[in-house]
Design an enzyme around this catalytic site. Structure first.
Site, PDB file in Angstrom:
ATOM      1  N   GLU A 129      -7.481 -21.461 -68.305  1.00 54.03           N
ATOM      2  CA  GLU A 129      -7.864 -20.042 -68.434  1.00 54.03           C
ATOM      3  C   GLU A 129      -9.178 -19.732 -67.711  1.00 54.03           C
ATOM      4  O   GLU A 129      -9.337 -18.697 -67.079  1.00 54.03           O
ATOM      5  CB  GLU A 129      -8.006 -19.694 -69.926  1.00 54.03           C
ATOM      6  CG  GLU A 129      -8.377 -18.259 -70.202  1.00 54.03           C
ATOM      7  CD  GLU A 129      -7.272 -17.283 -69.836  1.00 54.03           C
ATOM      8  OE1 GLU A 129      -6.228 -17.289 -70.484  1.00 54.03           O
ATOM      9  OE2 GLU A 129      -7.467 -16.502 -68.876  1.00 54.03           O
ATOM     10  N   ILE A 136     -12.512 -13.621 -69.171  1.00 56.15           N
ATOM     11  CA  ILE A 136     -11.410 -12.693 -69.487  1.00 56.15           C
ATOM     12  C   ILE A 136     -10.136 -13.506 -69.748  1.00 56.15           C
ATOM     13  O   ILE A 136      -9.741 -14.289 -68.895  1.00 56.15           O
ATOM     14  CB  ILE A 136     -11.127 -11.713 -68.318  1.00 56.15           C
ATOM     15  CG1 ILE A 136     -12.415 -11.061 -67.822  1.00 56.15           C
ATOM     16  CG2 ILE A 136     -10.094 -10.688 -68.714  1.00 56.15           C
ATOM     17  CD1 ILE A 136     -12.219 -10.193 -66.574  1.00 56.15           C
ATOM     18  N   LYS A 205      -8.077 -18.076 -57.050  1.00 58.56           N
ATOM     19  CA  LYS A 205      -7.731 -17.402 -58.304  1.00 58.56           C
ATOM     20  C   LYS A 205      -6.454 -16.578 -58.139  1.00 58.56           C
ATOM     21  O   LYS A 205      -5.599 -16.549 -59.029  1.00 58.56           O
ATOM     22  CB  LYS A 205      -8.901 -16.519 -58.759  1.00 58.56           C
ATOM     23  CG  LYS A 205     -10.143 -17.342 -59.115  1.00 58.56           C
ATOM     24  CD  LYS A 205     -11.367 -16.463 -59.249  1.00 58.56           C
ATOM     25  CE  LYS A 205     -12.612 -17.268 -59.584  1.00 58.56           C
ATOM     26  NZ  LYS A 205     -13.849 -16.499 -59.443  1.00 58.56           N
ATOM     27  N   GLY A 302     -20.587 -17.213 -65.466  1.00 63.20           N
ATOM     28  CA  GLY A 302     -21.683 -17.389 -66.422  1.00 63.20           C
ATOM     29  C   GLY A 302     -21.320 -18.434 -67.461  1.00 63.20           C
ATOM     30  O   GLY A 302     -20.139 -18.707 -67.721  1.00 63.20           O
TER      31      GLY A 302
HETATM   32  N1  HSE Z   1     -18.334 -18.064 -57.977  1.00 59.47           N
HETATM   33  C1  HSE Z   1     -17.458 -17.463 -58.911  1.00 59.47           C
HETATM   34  C2  HSE Z   1     -17.685 -15.966 -58.893  1.00 59.47           C
HETATM   35  C3  HSE Z   1     -17.708 -18.030 -60.283  1.00 59.47           C
HETATM   36  O1  HSE Z   1     -18.668 -15.500 -58.298  1.00 59.47           O
HETATM   37  O2  HSE Z   1     -16.875 -15.236 -59.435  1.00 59.47           O
HETATM   38  C4  HSE Z   1     -16.593 -17.821 -61.252  1.00 59.47           C
HETATM   39  O3  HSE Z   1     -15.402 -18.387 -60.822  1.00 59.47           O
END
Ligand code: HSE
Length: 438
Positions: A129, A136, A205, A302
């Site tokens: 996840e 999220i 992603k 984060g």
């Molecule tokens: N480097 C990624 C971002 C961190 O800025 O969204 C989270 O996957």
């Protein structure tokens, strides 16, 4: 009931965030999971580090192998990132019968098939996840909450660093590099920040989201990828003047003739909720046939937000551990033997509207040349603005919005435009999406 022991591979921002959530909320988590969850050990590059007193009982080691081979560890949390040694360590842990929770999007997008197959063979779960949109719970929502739907498209702001940079450029008129450095200091950016700004992180992603949305194999190599490094502050301001915001989007679209998988800067009408997702926040808009549009919003990076997803995954794998593999929620939402190998469309076949910024000689007839080059490819103009001459320059920028057109036609039109004597340099082109919910 016997407590569940966790071993971490990597113990940076996300690892410590996860361990903090597990430790601080231990009682609450135990009430929900029906078992205590204990952080036993973590592999780190250097064991000479000072941890928060809350995490003082965790055994630190620089030997990752000892964690994946420890018979007392039930669940491995992989938060080291990258390809190797993460891949090999996970495969060893799976062979040792351990469940895996990972936040490693690159690993799942590029080696998920191999890892899931090993997990099926050994009857363990792999949960990820935290790999998409940080805190999220979008994977769970699509995989389980929308399980009854046919998903038509999804569009996500899935890289917090890009969103932070675009937001600061527009709202505070800041320089690209300056904002990127800040994102790195805050721990949002990847170890190699070109992964963020060139769109690779978002493509990892999107690969995962598309697979669980459409029941297709993970196919990172088929994603069309464009980052934000060519976006200027002028573009963000012109887009705003025309009623749009520029966002770095990942889009997965089932067109009926094939699947579009693309990651690129996109103009979105400013009235859309997703256009108002700012800073490091992420959002994913999913359009599905039964439910219609749903929007998932929250912190995309984060320590504790990402830790929140990792902890939920740990609880999930612990809960379903006693169920047979066939009775668990399928890892990629669809039964693994029911994935359909639909090859994604080529970029020339995409259909989008465009924003064009063209620097031209300020002289009569230039506009006619531009409209002819577009008209020859049946490209219809939606809006047009010409800015005033800049101080001392004989060149003026023309900004055009077009109607939807197949991308191959736009490529040909841009080639013609760039060959005209009255046009200076390259044409800037940014795709536009209305993200209509109808
Ligand atoms: N480097 C990624 C971002 C961190 O800025 O969204 C989270 O996957």
């Amino acid at each position: 009931m016997k407590p569940v022991n966790i071993g971490f591979l990597g113990f940076g921002t996300v690892g410590q965030g996860t361990a903090t959530v597990l430790t601080r909320n231990a009682a609450e988590i135990s009430r929900r999971a029906g078992q205590d969850i204990i952080v036993k050990s973590a592999s780190v590059r250097s064991t000479n580090r000072t941890l928060d007193p809350l995490l003082a009982d965790i055994q630190l080691t620089d030997d990752s192998e000892s964690i994946v081979n420890d018979p007392d560890v039930d669940v491995i949390v992989e938060v080291m990132g990258g390809d190797e040694p993460a891949r090999s360590l996970i495969l060893t842990a799976i062979a040792n019968g351990k469940h895996i929770v990972t936040a490693n999007k690159a690993l799942i997008a590029c080696h998920g098939g191999e890892i899931f197959e090993a997990a099926r063979e050994h009857g363990v779960s792999v949960a990820f996840e935290a790999a998409v949109a940080g805190g999220i719970p979008v994977i769970k929502s699509i995989r389980e909450g929308l399980a009854g739907n046919k998903i038509q498209w999804l569009a996500g702001i899935i890289n917090g660093t890009c969103n932070y940079i675009l937001t600061e450029m527009l709202e505070k008129d800041r320089e690209f590099e300056d904002v990127l450095n800040e994102a790195m200091e805050l721990g949002y950016a990847e170890a190699d920040p070109t992964f963020d700004i060139e769109g690779i992180d978002a493509a990892h992603k999107l690969t995962i989201l598309a697979s669980i949305a459409f029941g297709v194999p993970l196919q990172f190599d088929a994603v069309y990828i464009e980052g934000i490094s060519s976006i200027t502050r002028e573009d963000t301001a012109y887009a705003q003047e025309l009623g749009y915001r520029i966002k770095h989007l990942g889009l997965a679209v089932d067109t009926g003739n094939g699947i579009e998988l693309r990651v690129h800067p996109t103009l979105i009408p400013e009235r859309r909720l997703i256009a108002n997702v700012n800073g490091v926040m992420n959002a994913v808009l999913v359009h599905a046939d039964a439910v219609g549009p749903t929007l998932y919003y929250g912190a995309g990076a984060g320590a504790e937000p990402t830790g929140s997803s990792v902890v939920a995954d740990i609880m999930d794998v612990v809960r379903v551990a006693s169920a047979s593999v066939a009775n668990r929620v399928p890892t990629l939402a669809f039964q693994h033997d029911a994935l359909i190998d639909t090859h994604p469309m080529k970029s020339e076949e995409f259909q989008t509207a465009f924003y064009l910024r063209i620097l031209v000689e300020d002289k009569p007839g230039v506009m006619a040349e531009i409209t002819k080059a577009l008209g020859d490819e049946s490209i219809s103009i939606e809006a047009i603005i010409q800015k005033e001459q800049l101080d001392g320059s004989s060149k003026v920028p023309i900004i055009l919005l077009t109607k939807k057109i197949v991308e191959g036609a736009m490529n040909r039109a841009i080639e013609k435009l760039e060959s005209l004597d009255s046009i200076e340099g390259k044409v800037t082109r940014i795709r536009m999406e209305t993200l209509d919910a109808s």
